[in-house]
Design a protein around this motif. Structure first.
Motif, PDB file in Angstrom:
ATOM      1  N   ASP A  52     -56.831  61.632  86.476  1.00 51.39           N
ATOM      2  CA  ASP A  52     -57.139  60.215  86.270  1.00 51.39           C
ATOM      3  C   ASP A  52     -57.576  60.024  84.823  1.00 51.39           C
ATOM      4  OD1 ASP A  52     -58.457  57.674  86.102  1.00 51.39           O
ATOM      5  OD2 ASP A  52     -58.682  57.674  88.277  1.00 51.39           O
ATOM      6  N   VAL A  53     -56.737  59.377  84.019  1.00 47.36           N
ATOM      7  CA  VAL A  53     -57.027  59.193  82.596  1.00 47.36           C
ATOM      8  C   VAL A  53     -58.287  58.363  82.400  1.00 47.36           C
ATOM      9  CG1 VAL A  53     -56.198  58.127  80.467  1.00 47.36           C
ATOM     10  CG2 VAL A  53     -54.628  59.457  81.886  1.00 47.36           C
ATOM     11  N   PHE A  54     -58.462  57.328  83.169  1.00 50.64           N
ATOM     12  CA  PHE A  54     -59.624  56.452  83.003  1.00 50.64           C
ATOM     13  C   PHE A  54     -60.916  57.210  83.321  1.00 50.64           C
ATOM     14  CE2 PHE A  54     -56.079  53.615  83.373  1.00 50.64           C
ATOM     15  CZ  PHE A  54     -56.396  52.547  82.554  1.00 50.64           C
ATOM     16  N   GLU A  55     -60.881  58.016  84.360  1.00 53.33           N
ATOM     17  CA  GLU A  55     -62.048  58.806  84.723  1.00 53.33           C
ATOM     18  C   GLU A  55     -62.346  59.852  83.656  1.00 53.33           C
ATOM     19  OE1 GLU A  55     -62.920  62.109  88.119  1.00 53.33           O
ATOM     20  OE2 GLU A  55     -62.252  60.143  88.848  1.00 53.33           O
ATOM     21  N   PHE A  56     -61.314  60.441  83.068  1.00 57.42           N
ATOM     22  CA  PHE A  56     -61.479  61.455  82.025  1.00 57.42           C
ATOM     23  C   PHE A  56     -62.281  60.897  80.851  1.00 57.42           C
ATOM     24  CE2 PHE A  56     -59.856  63.420  78.060  1.00 57.42           C
ATOM     25  CZ  PHE A  56     -60.195  64.742  78.295  1.00 57.42           C
ATOM     26  N   ALA A 174     -70.902  53.231  70.447  1.00 55.52           N
ATOM     27  CA  ALA A 174     -71.079  54.077  71.622  1.00 55.52           C
ATOM     28  C   ALA A 174     -71.330  53.189  72.826  1.00 55.52           C
ATOM     29  CB  ALA A 174     -72.254  55.046  71.430  1.00 55.52           C
ATOM     30  N   ASP A 175     -71.180  53.767  74.002  1.00 50.95           N
ATOM     31  CA  ASP A 175     -71.549  53.080  75.231  1.00 50.95           C
ATOM     32  C   ASP A 175     -73.061  53.052  75.370  1.00 50.95           C
ATOM     33  OD1 ASP A 175     -69.031  52.440  76.338  1.00 50.95           O
ATOM     34  OD2 ASP A 175     -68.774  54.495  77.045  1.00 50.95           O
ATOM     35  N   ASP A 176     -73.560  52.049  76.070  1.00 46.82           N
ATOM     36  CA  ASP A 176     -74.972  52.025  76.437  1.00 46.82           C
ATOM     37  C   ASP A 176     -75.126  52.885  77.688  1.00 46.82           C
ATOM     38  OD1 ASP A 176     -77.558  51.514  77.263  1.00 46.82           O
ATOM     39  OD2 ASP A 176     -77.483  49.398  76.681  1.00 46.82           O
ATOM     40  N   PRO A 177     -75.833  54.008  77.609  1.00 46.40           N
ATOM     41  CA  PRO A 177     -75.925  54.901  78.765  1.00 46.40           C
ATOM     42  C   PRO A 177     -76.831  54.380  79.865  1.00 46.40           C
ATOM     43  CG  PRO A 177     -77.315  55.721  77.009  1.00 46.40           C
ATOM     44  CD  PRO A 177     -76.572  54.531  76.449  1.00 46.40           C
ATOM     45  N   GLY A 178     -77.638  53.348  79.541  1.00 41.37           N
ATOM     46  CA  GLY A 178     -78.597  52.875  80.527  1.00 41.37           C
ATOM     47  C   GLY A 178     -79.627  53.945  80.842  1.00 41.37           C
ATOM     48  N   GLN A 179     -80.154  53.896  82.028  1.00 41.18           N
ATOM     49  CA  GLN A 179     -81.128  54.899  82.462  1.00 41.18           C
ATOM     50  C   GLN A 179     -80.397  56.077  83.087  1.00 41.18           C
ATOM     51  OE1 GLN A 179     -84.512  54.944  82.065  1.00 41.18           O
ATOM     52  NE2 GLN A 179     -84.428  57.014  82.932  1.00 41.18           N
ATOM     53  N   VAL A 180     -80.511  57.249  82.480  1.00 44.38           N
ATOM     54  CA  VAL A 180     -79.883  58.456  83.015  1.00 44.38           C
ATOM     55  C   VAL A 180     -80.864  59.105  83.992  1.00 44.38           C
ATOM     56  CG1 VAL A 180     -78.855  60.688  82.470  1.00 44.38           C
ATOM     57  CG2 VAL A 180     -78.582  58.764  80.889  1.00 44.38           C
ATOM     58  N   GLN A 253     -66.658  63.501  79.916  1.00 46.33           N
ATOM     59  CA  GLN A 253     -67.329  62.331  79.331  1.00 46.33           C
ATOM     60  C   GLN A 253     -68.430  61.802  80.237  1.00 46.33           C
ATOM     61  OE1 GLN A 253     -66.950  60.364  76.417  1.00 46.33           O
ATOM     62  NE2 GLN A 253     -65.896  62.146  75.607  1.00 46.33           N
ATOM     63  N   THR A 254     -68.236  61.896  81.539  1.00 43.32           N
ATOM     64  CA  THR A 254     -69.246  61.392  82.472  1.00 43.32           C
ATOM     65  C   THR A 254     -70.530  62.204  82.411  1.00 43.32           C
ATOM     66  OG1 THR A 254     -68.191  62.723  84.203  1.00 43.32           O
ATOM     67  CG2 THR A 254     -67.588  60.399  84.091  1.00 43.32           C
ATOM     68  N   PRO A 257     -73.761  61.940  78.758  1.00 44.29           N
ATOM     69  CA  PRO A 257     -75.081  61.300  78.744  1.00 44.29           C
ATOM     70  C   PRO A 257     -76.161  62.151  79.402  1.00 44.29           C
ATOM     71  CG  PRO A 257     -73.394  59.721  79.381  1.00 44.29           C
ATOM     72  CD  PRO A 257     -72.736  61.060  79.381  1.00 44.29           C
ATOM     73  N   ARG A 258     -75.800  62.947  80.395  1.00 44.81           N
ATOM     74  CA  ARG A 258     -76.788  63.792  81.084  1.00 44.81           C
ATOM     75  C   ARG A 258     -77.287  64.906  80.167  1.00 44.81           C
ATOM     76  NH1 ARG A 258     -74.606  66.225  86.164  1.00 44.81           N
ATOM     77  NH2 ARG A 258     -76.828  66.560  86.609  1.00 44.81           N
ATOM     78  N   TYR A 259     -76.413  65.430  79.322  1.00 52.82           N
ATOM     79  CA  TYR A 259     -76.844  66.431  78.351  1.00 52.82           C
ATOM     80  C   TYR A 259     -77.716  65.799  77.283  1.00 52.82           C
ATOM     81  CZ  TYR A 259     -73.914  70.267  80.063  1.00 52.82           C
ATOM     82  OH  TYR A 259     -73.369  71.274  80.821  1.00 52.82           O
ATOM     83  N   MET A 260     -77.280  64.649  76.763  1.00 53.68           N
ATOM     84  CA  MET A 260     -78.049  64.004  75.694  1.00 53.68           C
ATOM     85  C   MET A 260     -79.445  63.602  76.178  1.00 53.68           C
ATOM     86  SD  MET A 260     -75.545  61.740  73.351  1.00 53.68           S
ATOM     87  CE  MET A 260     -74.197  62.485  72.443  1.00 53.68           C
ATOM     88  N   ALA A 261     -79.521  63.142  77.432  1.00 60.42           N
ATOM     89  CA  ALA A 261     -80.815  62.716  77.965  1.00 60.42           C
ATOM     90  C   ALA A 261     -81.800  63.871  78.044  1.00 60.42           C
ATOM     91  CB  ALA A 261     -80.625  62.096  79.352  1.00 60.42           C
ATOM     92  N   ALA A 262     -81.295  65.102  78.160  1.00 55.97           N
ATOM     93  CA  ALA A 262     -82.159  66.271  78.297  1.00 55.97           C
ATOM     94  C   ALA A 262     -82.643  66.817  76.962  1.00 55.97           C
ATOM     95  CB  ALA A 262     -81.420  67.366  79.069  1.00 55.97           C
ATOM     96  N   LEU A 263     -82.090  66.328  75.860  1.00 51.06           N
ATOM     97  CA  LEU A 263     -82.447  66.840  74.540  1.00 51.06           C
ATOM     98  C   LEU A 263     -83.689  66.139  73.981  1.00 51.06           C
ATOM     99  CD1 LEU A 263     -78.857  66.991  73.003  1.00 51.06           C
ATOM    100  CD2 LEU A 263     -80.225  68.932  73.819  1.00 51.06           C
ATOM    101  N   ASP A 264     -84.441  66.860  73.175  1.00 48.80           N
ATOM    102  CA  ASP A 264     -85.604  66.278  72.502  1.00 48.80           C
ATOM    103  C   ASP A 264     -85.271  65.798  71.091  1.00 48.80           C
ATOM    104  OD1 ASP A 264     -87.522  66.876  74.609  1.00 48.80           O
ATOM    105  OD2 ASP A 264     -87.279  68.971  74.014  1.00 48.80           O
ATOM    106  N   VAL A 265     -84.363  66.502  70.419  1.00 48.20           N
ATOM    107  CA  VAL A 265     -83.953  66.177  69.053  1.00 48.20           C
ATOM    108  C   VAL A 265     -82.451  66.397  68.950  1.00 48.20           C
ATOM    109  CG1 VAL A 265     -84.175  66.747  66.605  1.00 48.20           C
ATOM    110  CG2 VAL A 265     -86.178  66.890  68.098  1.00 48.20           C
ATOM    111  N   CYS A 266     -81.768  65.510  68.226  1.00 49.25           N
ATOM    112  CA  CYS A 266     -80.323  65.634  68.047  1.00 49.25           C
ATOM    113  C   CYS A 266     -79.990  65.862  66.574  1.00 49.25           C
ATOM    114  CB  CYS A 266     -79.607  64.382  68.548  1.00 49.25           C
ATOM    115  SG  CYS A 266     -79.686  64.174  70.342  1.00 49.25           S
ATOM    116  N   LEU A 267     -79.012  66.728  66.349  1.00 51.86           N
ATOM    117  CA  LEU A 267     -78.628  67.103  64.992  1.00 51.86           C
ATOM    118  C   LEU A 267     -77.272  66.501  64.623  1.00 51.86           C
ATOM    119  CD1 LEU A 267     -79.526  70.918  65.042  1.00 51.86           C
ATOM    120  CD2 LEU A 267     -80.980  68.987  64.356  1.00 51.86           C
ATOM    121  N   LEU A 268     -77.203  66.022  63.382  1.00 47.28           N
ATOM    122  CA  LEU A 268     -75.954  65.521  62.810  1.00 47.28           C
ATOM    123  C   LEU A 268     -75.792  66.184  61.442  1.00 47.28           C
ATOM    124  CD1 LEU A 268     -73.584  63.521  63.202  1.00 47.28           C
ATOM    125  CD2 LEU A 268     -74.982  61.794  62.053  1.00 47.28           C
ATOM    126  N   PRO A 269     -75.411  67.466  61.422  1.00 42.72           N
ATOM    127  CA  PRO A 269     -75.431  68.239  60.178  1.00 42.72           C
ATOM    128  C   PRO A 269     -74.101  68.261  59.432  1.00 42.72           C
ATOM    129  CG  PRO A 269     -75.298  69.703  62.077  1.00 42.72           C
ATOM    130  CD  PRO A 269     -75.155  68.301  62.587  1.00 42.72           C
TER     131      PRO A 269
END
Length: 386
Positions: A52-56, A174-180, A253-254, A257-269
């Motif tokens: 399913d392309v849309f789900e992907f 980006a999408d608004d992830p809402g409350q994860v 992709q689904t 957001p669950r990984y990002m929500a678990a992080l304390d700091v994000c890197l953009l190096p």
């Protein structure tokens, strides 16, 4: 409005350009427009195992996706361009919008109001693309040209005889992830340790160079790398001797957001030179607008990013991020130490990043801004084809 989006992206694939296309089509549809996405049929080049392309892509099935012929033979881009032009003629849209210069050029010459978006200097892609861009600019229906950074606009203005008003700068989104509700449990046994993350591809210049230098010097922290193809991950595992770097590989992709929500700091190096998917020696470092920057902001995460002019179009040191010299690991270590010892600083940076995201950098806001900025010209009397 009846809108046709033209793309040359392989759909489905892991490439950021394909994510951008699918998210923009969803955003345009959510803004109330009828959207048909035209994409090439490139058999044997798709992401395997996608039912399913849309789900992907984690997008709603609120727009139509049509695949057109693009056989693996010489001149395939022209074949696809003609097929796209024929489809546009049958659909008779109010507006053609897209990232496929061949098809957009033909649509503009047929008189359909056309907006073209490009994320790099067109002449660096190839001679045929450059030729179609020149054709596009002279088409009766050509309205506006969208780029993703002021740096890229400046490159075009320096190289091309274009009026500044013809080129619109609209950063990515980006999408608004809402409350994860269910973040990924990263490391159960070290809940008190700062969880530092990078989400994205591992092409040269994306920043693993920095992580490889910083992680061994901060063994009490855990560094999570989410994304990357298997060959790149294997290469970095051999090059880096640090047990506190965990490679999670490509995730759906689904689940991002669950990984990002678990992080304390994000890197953009990002480094000054940055490669892309299948780009060979192409360098986008001077003008890129990374999708993950806006995803970090959407999750209200404190960001440590490279102090580069193009990133400073969105990020401000001490306001919504901490900026560091991309080639000085000492600065990155010091930034992480500051954030580790100051929870209020982490909250303040993340809160401001989220506020900036809400105001300017959602996909729907991006789609509205593009159409608003082009509305006056799109309704300035350009006749529709008979």
């Amino acid at each position: 409005m009846n809108l046709v989006y033209l793309c040359g992206s392989i759909i489905p694939s892991r490439a950021a350009n394909s994510v951008h296309v699918m998210k923009m089509c969803q955003a345009l549809a959510r803004n109330g427009h009828s959207v048909t996405l035209l994409a090439p049929t490139k058999r044997g080049e798709y992401e395997p195992g996608v039912d399913d392309v849309f789900e992907f892509y984690d997008v709603k099935r609120i727009f139509e996706l049509r695949k057109l012929p693009c056989p693996r033979i010489k001149g395939r881009s022209i074949i696809y361009a003609v097929a796209a032009a024929w489809a546009v003629q049958k659909l008779r849209p109010d507006l053609v919008f897209g990232r496929y210069v061949h098809g957009c050029a033909l649509a503009a010459w047929m008189g359909y109001p056309t907006i073209f978006e490009c994320h790099q200097p067109i002449w660096e892609i190839g001679g045929i693309h450059h030729a179609f861009f020149e054709l596009l600019r002279r088409g009766a229906g050509f309205q506006k040209f969208v780029v993703i950074s002021q740096a890229l606009k400046d490159i075009y203005l320096e190289e091309k005889d274009m009026a500044p008003s013809q080129i619109v700068v609209v950063h990515d989104a980006a999408d608004d992830p809402g409350q994860v509700d269910t973040p990924i449990p990263l490391i159960e046994e070290s809940k008190e340790a700062l969880q530092v993350g990078y989400v994205g591809n591992l092409y040269p210049g994306k920043g693993m160079e920095v992580i490889a230098e910083v992680a061994p010097r901060m063994p009490h922290l855990t560094f999570h790398v989410v994304g990357g193809v298997e060959s790149d991950i294997a290469d970095w595992k051999q090059r880096v001797d640090a047990e506190n770097i965990l490679f999670h590989g490509f995730v759906d992709q689904t689940d991002v957001p669950r990984y990002m929500a678990a992080l304390d700091v994000c890197l953009l190096p990002n480094q000054r030179s940055v490669g892309t998917y299948g780009s060979g020696n192409q360098d986008i470092g001077q003008y890129t607008s990374p999708l993950k920057m806006f995803e970090y902001m959407s999750h209200a995460k404190p960001i440590v990013a490279s102090d580069l002019p193009v990133l400073k179009e969105v990020l401000s040191d001490g306001n919504n991020a901490i900026l560091c010299d991309p080639q000085d690991p000492d600065e990155w270590v010091e930034a992480l130490r500051r954030l580790e010892g100051d929870a209020s600083l982490r909250r303040r940076l993340g809160t401001q990043a989220r506020r900036d995201f809400e105001q300017r950098y959602t996909w729907q806001a991006r789609a509205r801004r593009i159409l608003r900025l082009t509305h006056s010209s799109a309704n300035s009397g350009t006749p529709m084809p008979a």
